[in-house]
Every structure is written in C-alpha cells, then in structure tokens.
Enzyme design. Structure first.
Site, PDB file in Angstrom:
ATOM      1  N   PRO A  99       0.273  -0.056  -5.206  1.00  0.00           N
ATOM      2  CA  PRO A  99       0.579  -1.298  -4.514  1.00  0.00           C
ATOM      3  C   PRO A  99      -0.407  -1.599  -3.383  1.00  0.00           C
ATOM      4  CG  PRO A  99       2.034   0.447  -3.775  1.00  0.00           C
ATOM      5  CD  PRO A  99       1.193   1.032  -4.858  1.00  0.00           C
TER       6      PRO A  99
ATOM      7  N   ASP B  73       2.956  -2.976  -1.238  1.00  0.00           N
ATOM      8  CA  ASP B  73       3.211  -1.978  -0.212  1.00  0.00           C
ATOM      9  C   ASP B  73       3.480  -2.748   1.070  1.00  0.00           C
ATOM     10  OD1 ASP B  73       3.428   0.479   0.930  1.00  0.00           O
ATOM     11  OD2 ASP B  73       1.284   0.714   1.282  1.00  0.00           O
TER      12      ASP B  73
ATOM     13  N   TRP C 107       3.519   6.654   3.051  1.00  0.00           N
ATOM     14  CA  TRP C 107       2.953   7.186   1.813  1.00  0.00           C
ATOM     15  C   TRP C 107       4.055   7.651   0.873  1.00  0.00           C
ATOM     16  CZ3 TRP C 107      -1.488   5.834   0.319  1.00  0.00           C
ATOM     17  CH2 TRP C 107      -2.509   5.596   1.243  1.00  0.00           C
TER      18      TRP C 107
ATOM     19  N   GLN D 169      -8.027   7.473  -1.944  1.00  0.00           N
ATOM     20  CA  GLN D 169      -6.603   7.692  -2.172  1.00  0.00           C
ATOM     21  C   GLN D 169      -6.300   9.120  -2.612  1.00  0.00           C
ATOM     22  OE1 GLN D 169      -4.088   5.701  -1.574  1.00  0.00           O
ATOM     23  NE2 GLN D 169      -5.452   4.133  -0.788  1.00  0.00           N
TER      24      GLN D 169
ATOM     25  N   TRP E  49      -2.321   8.207  -2.141  1.00  0.00           N
ATOM     26  CA  TRP E  49      -1.412   7.910  -3.241  1.00  0.00           C
ATOM     27  C   TRP E  49      -1.458   8.962  -4.337  1.00  0.00           C
ATOM     28  CZ3 TRP E  49      -1.784   4.612  -8.034  1.00  0.00           C
ATOM     29  CH2 TRP E  49      -0.521   4.193  -8.451  1.00  0.00           C
TER      30      TRP E  49
ATOM     31  N   LYS F 205     -21.803   0.302   4.503  1.00  0.00           N
ATOM     32  CA  LYS F 205     -20.414  -0.026   4.253  1.00  0.00           C
ATOM     33  C   LYS F 205     -20.189  -1.510   4.566  1.00  0.00           C
ATOM     34  CE  LYS F 205     -16.149   2.448   4.936  1.00  0.00           C
ATOM     35  NZ  LYS F 205     -15.478   3.555   5.595  1.00  0.00           N
TER      36      LYS F 205
ATOM     37  N   LYS G  59     -16.102  -6.649   7.915  1.00  0.00           N
ATOM     38  CA  LYS G  59     -16.102  -8.006   8.460  1.00  0.00           C
ATOM     39  C   LYS G  59     -16.918  -8.027   9.736  1.00  0.00           C
ATOM     40  CE  LYS G  59     -11.772  -9.376   6.474  1.00  0.00           C
ATOM     41  NZ  LYS G  59     -10.440  -8.838   6.604  1.00  0.00           N
TER      42      LYS G  59
END
Length: 1114
Positions: free
Chosen positions: A51, A90, A593, A629, A633, A666, A669
């Site tokens: 999610p 999520d 989590w 993750q 996750w 990387k 913004k």
RNA sequence: AGUCCUAUAGCUCAGUUGGUUAGAGCACUGCUCUGAUAAGGCAGGGGUCGGCAGUUCAAGUCUGCCUGGGACUACCA
C-alpha cells in the site's frame, strides 16, 4: 484503390493519442474486470499490492515500481491465470501526523490541549487521502491495473479488527510482552523515536563531543587471593592502580555501574604519570592501544626526566593480563553522590564484567557501562545481575542528588544562551580529582532528533514487544524458500537482517494509528488482550454491569461497528478485571509497519469474513517493491506470516532499485531534479516510459533517468513497429488481403525467409516466456526489441518488400502477409505486459477486432517450427552480404551497379549446401549475378590456423604460449598435412606434441589476386569487372531509382500509373529500349516516349550521363 | 562503523562454466541504400574493463586489499 480498408492506416504515430483511445476503450468495455472474470475457474496467481500512502505526490519511481508489478500480473493473465489485484492504502503513521501538525501550526505537545485528539485524528483521516485522486489518476494513465474500487484501507475498523485478532493470537502464543528497553529518546521533544525516525536523512550527523578517558580506581580492598594484581598491590601499595575507560558521553559517568573487558584481549599494566595532576599512577588498558596514549620512545625512560607538563609521559610496562583475569574485580565508584549510593543500586555494582562487544578499535579496550543509557550496557549488566542507575530525567536533566550537577541539562535542550556543557564540567572535575587521563574533542556520527535537531539520548522506556526472536531460525529457514530478485537481497541484505534479529518494538506514543489492544489494571497484575469487536462489546457489557461504564454511552449492539477503534474513543473504554478492578488501555499505538505487514489477512477482514478467499490467496505468488522495503514491508510480511501460520507470505519477490537523475543523483523536490510522471507520460506516453524504465537497466540496478533515452525508445522500437505495421496495412489493403487463420499457407510451403522469421519468432516466444517466468523483465524486453528491429524490420521486411509489390495476390505474397501478420501479432502479445496500450492497439488493428489483447492467450512456442540450420545459414547470408557491401565500399562501386560474381572459398559440402539455399537472398541484397565456390586445389587460397585455446590449453598447459606462436606460423604445406592426416606433430622446447585438426580452427583469409574481406571464418572475394552489359544494367537501375525518387517527391500514390517522356540521349536511348520492360514494371510506367525536345523535363545525372526526363501521371 | 550492491567507449548497457582483435545502441565524421522507415548499410575515431597485488599456460571474468558511487543497518564505549 477502392473498397473498405481492412487494416487501419495511420499517418503519424502519436503514442499519446493511441493511449487515450485505448484508455477509453478499456473503460467502456471494462476490460480489466473482464481480464479477471474471463479467467474464472483457472488457477490463481496471487499478487499483493504494497500500500502506498496518499499523503504525498507520486514520483517517476512509482511508475517503475508499479510498472514492474503490472508486468507480471499481465503476463500471468496472458498465460491464463486468474490474477486478482486488490489495491490498498497505507493510512496511519508519522508522515500524516506531521503534515497535519504543520497544517495546524501545532506540535505534538499541543495535541490534547490546543487541539483535541478527536479533532486531530479526524484531520489525519482526511489528510491521508488528500492525493488519492492524483494517485488514481496516475494509476490509470500509466496503465497499471489494480482494483481501485475496492481497496483495503488500513484505518478502517475491519482492518484494525483483523490486526487485533493477529495480536491476540500472538498474545496467546506468548509472543507479546512488555519490557523495559533502551531506546532512542529525544528529551527536547519528550518522545521516544522509532528507528524509522532515526533514519530520516540528516539524523546522523558528525558532531564534536568532549570525550573522556577516565581512571577507575581499583578497589584497595580487592586484594583477595584471586586478584591478578595481588602481588603488585603489595609491592607498590594498592592505592594507585586504575582501569582506563573511554566515553564520548561523560554525562553518563555518574550513572556508571560496571566496566566491561574483552575475554581474550591482552591488557597491560603501565606505570606512568597522570598528565593533569602529574601524580605517578599505574594504569590498565589494552596492550594494542598503548600507542594511542604513549610514544614508544618514552618507554622505560627515566621517570625523573618528566617535566610535569603532561607531555612525553615516560612509562613502563609492569605486567600483562588477559581480560578474563579481571572478571569480578572491584573498583571504586568514579563520581559518588547522594543519588547513586551503592545501596540504591540493585545487584552487585562496580565490578568488572566480560563483554563480547568490547573491541580494541577505539578507546582503551575497557568499556564504561551505564545500563540506563546504552542497549549493550543494559544487556551486559542484566546478564551479570547489575542494576541500573537513571540519574537523568525525561527532560534530559540530572535529577536531584547529583551534587553540583543536579538540575542541569546534559545537552543544551533549551537553547539556553548561557548553557555550559555538563560534559566539560564533569571532565574538569575528574581532572582535578586525578580521575581523568585524557580529555579531548572527538568527532563521531551521532543521531539527532529530526524535529528538534537536538542530540538523541538512549533511555530506558516501557514498550510492548513481539518476540520475533523466538521464530528466528524458522524465519531464516523459510526465507531460503523465497525466490528473491535479485538473489543477493534475499541472502545478503535480508538474510543478514534476520541473523541479527531483535525483538520487534511495537509501541509508538503517537495519536493516529492502530491502538494496542491490551487493557491492564493499574498495578499491571491483570490484563486482557481483545481479539475482536465482539469480544470488546462483551467486555464493555461486563464493565457496564460492574458500573464502570455509563450504559447510556456504551450500550452497543453486539458486532456492530459503530465504535471508532481509534484514539481517543478506545481510551474512554474502561474494562473490568476478573477481580473487579478497572482496566485501562495501554496507551501505545502500534508500529505502522505492522499495519502493512498484516495486509494479507486484513485486506480480507480475515478471519471474520472471506475465509475462503483468504485461503486461496495466501501466500502470495508475487510481490514487488523498492529495495528500501527490505527491512520494511518485506520483513513485516515475513515476520507476521511465520509467527502466525508458520508460512512464507510470498514466494517470489522483486525489489527494484532507485530511480536517479541523469547524473546519478538522488531525485528530490528540494534539488529540483525530480521528474514528474504526469509530464513524462503526457509527452512520451506511458508505454514508452514503461518500456524505457524496464529495458534500460535491470530493475534492481539503480536507474539513471535520462529523458533522451525515452525519445530513443520511442523512435526505435515503437517507431519501427508502427512502420512495420503500417507497411503491412498499406499493402494488405491494396491487395484486399484479410487474415484467415483457417486458410493459411502451411509453413513448410512458405519461402526460406518466411520459415526463417517463423523459426526466430518461436525461439523468441520461448526466450521471452522464460524471462518473464524467471522475473527478468529486462531480458524479455530486450529480446523483443532485438527481434523487431534487427530481424523483423531490418531483414525480413527489407528483403521481402519486393514480394508485396506484385499485381495480384500470389501464393508467395499471401505467405508473406501471413508471416508478417503472425510476427506482429505475437510480438504484440509478448510486449503487452510492458507496453499495454500500443500492443492492444496493434493487436486490435491486426485482427480487425474489438477484443483486447489482454484477454487473449499467449502464443506458445512451437519448437517444431524452429530450425537451427536455417537460422545459421541466414546468419551466414547476412555475414556474406555485409562483407560484399564492405568490398563495394572499398572499391567505391555503388550497390546499384550490378556485378558479375563473388567467390567464396569453401571445402565443406555442408557449408556450400547451406549457402546455396540462401543464395538468392544474398545475390539480390548485394546486386551480384552469381556465387562461385572455390576449393584450394588451385593453390590460390592462403590459410591461417588459430588454436582452440580451450582444448589445447588443457592439453598443453605451460607450453600453450609457445604452441600458439608455432601454430600461427604454420605454412601452407603443414596446414595441408594437418587437414589430410587430421593431426600434426609440433616440437616445442624439444618436446614433441601431436595436435589434432579439431583442436585448431583453419581460416581461409586471402585469395591471391582478388579483393577479399573476411570475418567470423568466412571469406569473400568480389569480381569487380564491369562488362558493357553490366554497365547498361547499372544505367537502367539508376534510371529506375531516379524515377522512383521523383515519383515520391511529386507525392504520387504508390499505385499511380505514369508515362515517361525522355529527351533523346546518345547512350541512354539504347538502355531505355533494351530495359524498357524492366523500367516500366518497376516504375509503373505504361510507356516510354522519346522526343527531340521536351519542354517541361528535368535533368538527371545517370552515372555521368545526363538524361532529360519528364514524368507524367496518367 | 558494519552488511550488501556497483564500477566496461563521451552517454546507456551486453559480456555465459576463465580461452586470445572486449561488443551493441545513442552521439560524432564520411560514404551509401531506400516506393514502409524521424529508419537501414558500410567505414572511421573513441577503452590501461576503477586501482594494486595474487591464482593460472591464460583474468573484464576467480581471490585479497584499496578507492569512488549507492542502499540498508547502527548506542560500537
């Protein structure tokens, strides 16, 4: 041409236009739903959607991650599996909370005062779905098929209820416990920090702290018989022996309760001076680290030479010990105060203990142990029955009873302009008291609170834990059954993580999240773990009966869902214990989590509903997320599944890398280098974006995203494919050809080149299918690309063009159409998982259908249609053509000029046979009349021998180098001998060796008196004599070329007929007459008319002759 | 600090169990072909395969160390 066009022709490729059309078509026909319902009853392929959180905007990396998920789901659907994909959101956790706090202009402290918890959580609930529409929009536009209409949402009561059920299962198995753990804690923010918060960028910072090497005085009473220092103490008095221990946090020194040494580390007892008090002292520290504190030239120097300046300390090693000898020795408390009296400390403090974490890489090899402020410290102290001292309160200041330090903040938590460092003051005190050996600034990386920017301290906090360590072995075992892509993430990163597993700290002291479902009496003696809403309601009823709850407020019908299971409502529920005492909910929320890790069960509200659905969809066949993750996750899914069902949660997992900008930085913004997925899709189309992301590099490698690369993908693959289709459509429409699979020409009756591309195609199906099955999408995409560009377009279509031009639909022409159609159709299928829009467009156009490609069943490779020999000879044909073209280039004879013959040295009959079968293709490609094979009987072929290193290397070993030289210089005679006898004797360094024919490669690389080129073992010579006839033919072809170019420039239709008006010309009149039929045929001219003077003609240069020509459309 | 990944042409990437001219595409230069092509073909320039050692007859490929880039983990006192 009249009549309805069977195949749609498009003037210019507009990928975005295609996508809009296809999107509308999918929506109108509900194609996604059909792709699932049409597979009802088929085997399931289970996918779990990780999610996302909709409180932030999606980035280009989401297109990669979601494209990857989409690929395998679509592929499996094509293979006939039923692939249900439930979307999910999520919704809990810190990011949302922070956003809300920022929005409301409050901090955590204000929650419950300035803003009520109820209101705060309500804002979170709204805010977390803020960008749901944007996400949905991206999902649709990028062609990611996932069920957006029935997603699971982690804040829903049903979802929470399942989590409670899981936690209760754990509780009953004894996996849930409350304990005191040393945890990162921010005194400035007054809150514990999760490891996630500690890993926010910029949290670990290099700071300069005052470090201190302290002298812990060996207890004079410690002169019992077992003491290793016994003899020395007697000799020099027991008064001035010290353990040296180093710390970067001097403020923890008052809380010291033990010292740790390494069992096998060598320690020295050194006599020297204290550099601050200049007293003579005897110190214990690791032998290896002596050099850190003493200069070697001062060893055994006269002690009287010491200048009392703290420099050039003379020293003498008195004795050596192993760490284990010190175990149990006592020392005097370093900084005794009222609050840390020995009587106040549990257990037997101020002892030396053994710790396996002690190293000699830093400090002194002796570690100061303050159990309250370090996890290792706590652990080692507990093992040795030594208690804790917590002399610092939760605000970060010393408690009362710590002398002059009482009430002072250990770090500048209040931005006090007059703040004086406690660390320094403690060091000063130690210096004065002859308790400090070295004070210096030390730069190290130390965690800071991301919110207050203040240093974090480690502090004992109450927490609820899941005892995952109980299942550690099993988790490692089951991990080995999971197919990780790439493998190293599973065995390395994830495997290492499991090996170093610690219990999962569930507690979070926040507001917006799943509440912990445990109620306790105040003394903690009685507690209950609630596993369902029904159970909660029962308990509420009991509590009402006991008079603890207001029945008007809590009179809830069983199994109704009208309580919000969030704070603050759950906290208003007070339950009654079996002994009749009130029980309140433990105030913690659980780690978010856990929410996402519980999705296999909670998405179906298992076990309260959908039992069967759940059972069919557990564990997952496939999941995919970013490599970040691994400990997120991927871990929580695995941990919960192993503890709950002793099962893996997923069988295959792909972890993708990062998407970086074109310079490898990387994207963020802040730096302004983030790529907006919407803009990219709008400009280039989703297919091209997806194709680029997948084909450019393996998904698990980091990808440098370069917009130029997108354009290239579009031009090359999609442009070529589009043109190939358009070519097909134009000519199929002209001929009124329609595909009819029941009435097609059998493959074996088709031409060489048809059978070749069909063979290639079937190998492609095999290769691509295997790549997808192996979760290697990049290999699949690259194979498709190579087939389309190199084989289908650049060879098959280019060489077959002539076959499509004839007047009527001949058998060969029909075969050509059928072959090309088949190739395009299958290519569309093979590429459809990656490029779902274009492939659907292509498929529907090719088949004149409104049935989506995504409902079709993938072609299966028919290996009977593959022919390795055929592919081999076609490769040779390409090689020979390429060589001849290169010879033409050298001699500057253009391809339009026909030549008589090429010579190919060949002894091997099989080779000649092979080439003969593709002869026509070669001859027409290079515009030559014949191929002549020559054997070496004439002795004009010179040969070279190349050793086969693999075979000979093994045989000759060290002689290999010498042999290579000898072999490469063999003369023609020797080579002939080798060819005849099959072996040859060589003399190397006086030794005789027999080399066999199969151990070398013989290459013909020159033909005397000819212009030759050779490559890959094939040599070609070109006859460059241009006879009169060849010259005239060259004129004819040149004329045809000029006329065709002119037709094209005049924008004539391909089918327009013309008449050629030619002004008489001495040389060319002949040619035009002789080759009239050929020229007319090629240019669709009905006649060539000569005249002395044509007014509207144009001059053309025909190989040096000027021809005045006018083309008239009729 | 540890664990893992990664380093090949200006750029993006291939390179099988070690085997001898290290490849492709893009970009650049010249020529050429073309009635499907914002294409194709031929040729050219461009490489110390991050560095140093080692194993081997033979290393881009295997081993060790180092350096750069990245991710994850981290109280190393």
């Amino acid at each position: 041409m009249s009549g309805r066009k069977q195949y749609r022709e498009v003037k210019n490729l507009s990928q975005t236009q295609i996508e809009k059309e296809i999107l509308a078509y999918w929506k109108e026909n509900d194609v996604f739903a059909k792709s699932i319902s049409s597979r009802e009853g088929k085997p399931q392929y289970v996918f779990y959607e990780g999610p996302p959180s909709a409180n932030g905007l999606p980035g280009i990396h989401h297109v990669l991650a979601r494209g990857l998920k989409d690929i395998f789901c679509r592929f499996k659907t094509l293979q006939g599996y039923q692939v249900k994909r439930k979307g999910g959101w999520d919704t809990h956790g810190l990011p949302v909370e922070l956003q809300v706090e920022k929005m409301l202009g409050i901090t955590k402290k204000d929650i419950g005062t300035k803003v009520s918890v109820a209101e705060y959580n309500e804002r979170c609930r709204e805010e977390v779905m803020k960008f749901k529409d944007v996400w949905d929009d991206l999902t649709i536009k990028m062609g990611y098929w996932v069920d957006l209409e029935h997603p699971y949402i982690t804040f829903k009561n049903e979802y929470i209820e399942t989590i409670w059920w899981i936690l209760k299962e754990f509780y009953q198995k004894g996996y849930l416990y409350k304990g005191l753990k040393i945890q990162p804690y921010s005194p400035a923010a007054g809150t514990g920090l999760s490891s996630h918060e500690l890993n926010l960028p910029g949290c670990y910072r290099d700071v300069k702290d005052t470090s201190c090497v302290a002298q812990f005085k060996v207890s004079p009473q410690s002169t019992d018989h077992s003491s290793p220092l016994k003899e020395l103490q007697k000799e020099g008095g027991a008064d001035n022996i010290y353990f040296l221990a180093w710390t970067t946090t001097p403020w923890t020194l008052p809380s010291n309760t033990a010292l740790a040494v390494g069992k096998n580390i060598d320690y020295s007892l050194v006599e020297t001076f204290n550099p601050y008090t200049h007293q003579q002292v005897r110190l214990i520290l690791a032998k290896e680290l002596l050099g850190k504190y003493f200069q070697e030239e001062n060893e055994n120097k006269d002690f009287s030479s010491y200048q009392n300046d703290g420099k050039n300390l003379p020293y003498k090693i008195l004795a050596s010990f192993k760490g284990k000898e010190f175990e149990g020795m006592r020392y005097e408390q370093l900084l005794p105060f009222e609050a840390n009296k020995k009587e106040n400390i549990d257990g037997d403090a101020f002892r030396v203990v053994l710790g396996d974490f002690v190293t000699t890489s830093d400090g002194t090899g002796i570690v100061h142990i303050a159990p309250s402020f370090g996890a290792d410290d706590m652990k080692v102290a507990a093992e040795n029955g030594i208690g804790t001292l917590t002399l610092v309160d939760k605000e970060g200041k010393f408690i009362d009873g710590v002398g002059e330090f009482s009430g002072r903040y250990v770090k500048d938590y209040k931005d006090d302009p007059n703040y004086v460092s406690v660390d320094i003051d403690i060091c000063v005190k130690l210096k004065q008291e002859n308790k400090a050996f070295k004070i210096e600034k030390y730069e190290h990386s130390y965690p800071h609170c991301w919110r207050t920017d203040k240093p974090v301290i480690y502090y004992p906090l109450d927490s609820w834990f899941i005892k995952v360590t109980a299942a550690k072995e099993r988790m490692m075992e089951l991990n080995k059954t999971i197919n990780w892509k790439p493998e190293s993430t599973g065995s390395g990163r994830f495997g290492q993580w499991l090996e170093n597993l610690v219990d999962w700290n569930l507690s979070r002291s926040r507001y917006w999240g799943t509440p912990l479902n445990i109620w306790r009496t105040e003394d903690g003696a009685e507690e209950i773990c609630i596993g369902s809403i029904e159970e909660l309601n029962n308990e509420i009823q009991k509590s009402i009966d006991a008079g603890l709850l207001d029945k008007n407020k809590f009179n809830i019908q069983h199994s109704s869902f009208n309580i919000d299971l969030h704070k603050p409502y759950v906290d208003e529920i007070i339950l009654v214990s079996p002994l009749g005492k009130p029980m309140r909910r433990e105030s913690d929320l659980i780690d978010v989590w856990f929410d996402s890790g519980a999705m296999p069960y909670a998405q179906w509200h298992f076990p309260f509903e959908n039992k069967e659905t759940f059972e069919k969809s557990f564990p997952a066949d496939f999941i995919a997320e970013g490599v970040d993750q691994t400990r997120g996750w991927f871990y929580t899914l695995h941990a919960i599944a192993v503890l709950l069902f002793d099962s893996v949660a997923y069988k295959n997992v792909v972890s993708n890398g990062l998407v970086l900008d074109k310079n490898g930085n990387k994207m963020s913004k802040r730096l302004g280098n983030a790529v907006d997925p919407f803009t990219t899709i709008e400009k280039y189309g989703a297919d091209i974006t997806r194709w680029y992301l997948i084909s450019n590099s393996q998904p698990w490698d980091n990808l440098k995203f370069d917009i130029e690369g997108l354009a290239e993908s579009g031009r090359k693959l999609f442009g070529t494919l589009y043109n190939t289709y358009n070519f097909f459509a134009i000519y199929a429409n002209i001929d009124g050809f329609t595909i009819d699979k029941n009435n097609s020409i059998p493959i074996e009756e088709r031409s060489e080149i048809d059978r070749w591309i069909i063979s290639k195609l079937n190998n492609l199906i095999k290769e691509v299918t295997e790549a997808y099955e192996d979760y290697e999408p990049t290999k699949a995409a690259r194979a498709v690309e190579d087939f389309v560009i190199e084989h289908l377009s650049n060879w098959f279509v280019r060489l077959s063009r002539r076959r499509f031009w004839g007047n009527e639909l001949s058998k060969d022409k029909k075969a050509a159409f059928e072959t090309l159609h088949e190739c395009l159709n299958v290519v569309a299928q093979l590429m459809s998982p990656v490029a779902p829009f274009f492939s659907d467009w292509l498929y529907q156009n090719l088949n004149g259908t409104k049935e989506s490609i995504h409902l079709s069943y993938l072609a299966i490779a028919d290996l009977n249609l593959t022919d390795a020999e055929l592919e081999q000879r076609m490769e040779w044909a390409q090689e020979i053509s390429s060589l001849v073209l290169s010879l033409r280039k050298k001699t500057k004879i253009k391809v339009r000029q026909p030549l008589q013959k090429i010579l190919i040295p060949a002894i091997d009959k099989h080779f000649i046979q092979q080439i003969d079968q593709v002869k026509e293709l070669i001859l027409s490609e290079v515009n030559v009349k014949e191929i002549e094979y020559i054997s070496d009987t004439a002795g004009i072929i010179s040969k070279k021998v190349k050793p086969n290193f693999k075979l000979l290397g093994k045989k000759l070993g060290g002689k290999m180098k010498a042999a290579t030289e000898v072999i490469q210089e063999l003369n023609n005679e020797q080579i002939a001998q080798l060819e005849q006898n099959g072996s040859l004797e060589l003399i190397l360094d006086g030794e005789t060796f027999n080399i066999l024919l199969e151990e070398v490669e013989i290459i013909s690389d020159d033909i005397q008196g000819w212009l030759v080129a050779s490559n890959s073992g094939i040599t070609v010579a070109l006859d460059i004599t241009i006879s009169d006839q060849l010259r005239d033919e060259g004129f004819a072809r040149e004329i045809v070329n000029k006329v065709q170019t002119e037709r094209k420039e005049s924008n004539f239709e391909v089918t327009d007929k013309i008449v050629l008006h030619v002004q008489n010309q001495l040389v060319l009149n002949n040619v035009l007459n002789r080759y009239k039929e050929y020229i007319c045929n090629e240019t669709l001219a009905s006649d060539i008319l000569f005249s002395g003077d044509i007014s509207n003609g144009k001059d053309f240069d025909i190989n040096g002759e000027v021809l005045n020509l006018f083309i008239q459309k009729v």
